[in-house]
Design a protein around this motif. Structure first.
Motif, PDB file in Angstrom:
ATOM      1  N   GLU A 213       0.767  -1.188   0.005  1.00 38.13           N
ATOM      2  CA  GLU A 213       0.187   0.159  -0.153  1.00 38.13           C
ATOM      3  C   GLU A 213       0.828   1.176  -0.087  1.00 38.13           C
ATOM      4  N   ALA A 214       1.832   1.206   0.818  1.00 38.28           N
ATOM      5  CA  ALA A 214       2.795   2.466   0.666  1.00 38.28           C
ATOM      6  C   ALA A 214       3.612   2.538  -0.513  1.00 38.28           C
ATOM      7  N   ARG A 215       3.815   1.625  -1.238  1.00 35.73           N
ATOM      8  CA  ARG A 215       4.323   1.778  -2.619  1.00 35.73           C
ATOM      9  C   ARG A 215       3.552   2.273  -3.414  1.00 35.73           C
ATOM     10  N   GLN A 216       2.174   1.868  -3.448  1.00 31.02           N
ATOM     11  CA  GLN A 216       1.273   2.400  -4.237  1.00 31.02           C
ATOM     12  C   GLN A 216       0.898   4.085  -3.932  1.00 31.02           C
ATOM     13  N   GLU A 217       0.836   4.436  -2.730  1.00 29.04           N
ATOM     14  CA  GLU A 217       0.843   5.681  -2.435  1.00 29.04           C
ATOM     15  C   GLU A 217       1.808   6.622  -3.011  1.00 29.04           C
TER      16      GLU A 217
END
Length: 219
Positions: A213-217
């Protein structure tokens, strides 16, 4: 994510395989037994020590890397607590593998307690730091944090009477002797330890979702 997966898989593999070897080889005192009883002369000790040393090193690396990868800078206090508790967990994991509970019961129990509490605090502080971005990993950790906390309490309550009578009142220090006399308590405490250990593994594994999720953000 590769380091995270390698760490929890190594821990799970190490403890599962060493316990199976210990049980199937006929070296176990009784069943159920504590995970650390697998640190017994033979193949199980080689698997146990090598695996936990490798896992401990990976946990130390994760303790330094995860707060940045998950961007926990918004809460500096929790971020520092996460790094500190993660490093303590990794270091104590390495140390406890060199102090067998069969021969160094007190030292091993102290290090095991530090490892257990450290792992729980580490997971909780990182979990709390991600409370503004609740996702699948956050939801899973709520379950495992609850189960882990309850199982740790059950384990300690089950052992309390035996520890008081055998260690504090009678002054026994030999690990195997104490565990043989405390087997009635271990029948409850050992399964509780298994559940706590598995809960910690699942807490750690759940951060895979947070990393995605952090990578997508930041994409």
């Amino acid at each position: 994510r590769l380091l995270l997966r390698a760490a929890w898989m190594t821990m799970l593999f190490t403890c599962t395989v060493s316990m199976m070897i210990h049980a199937l080889s006929g070296n176990s005192r009784a069943i159920p037994f504590f995970i650390s009883e697998s640190d017994y002369p033979g193949l199980e000790r080689i698997v146990f020590r090598c695996g936990l040393n490798a896992a401990g090193l990976m946990l130390c690396c994760l303790a330094l890397r995860l707060p940045y990868a998950l961007d926990l800078s918004q809460n500096a206090r929790l971020s520092k607590m996460a790094r500190a508790s993660g490093l303590i967990t990794g270091i104590s994991t390495i140390l406890l593998s060199w102090f067998s509970m069969h021969t160094h019961l007190l030292i091993h129990c102290i290090l095991a307690s530090i490892t257990f509490v450290g792992a729980y605090v580490w997971s909780y502080t990182m979990h709390a730091s991600r409370s503004n971005n609740p996702g699948l990993g956050h939801a899973k950790r709520r379950i495992w944090l609850t189960l882990g906390g309850l199982s740790y309490v059950v384990m300690n309550i089950a052992l309390a009477k035996s520890v008081r009578q055998l260690v504090f009142e009678q002054g026994l220090t030999k690990g195997t002797e104490v565990m043989n006399l405390a087997q009635t308590s271990i029948n409850i405490a050992a399964p509780a330890e298994y559940l706590f250990f598995f809960s910690v593994i699942m807490m750690l594994a759940s951060f895979d979702h947070d990393l995605a999720e952090a990578r997508q953000e930041h994409a």
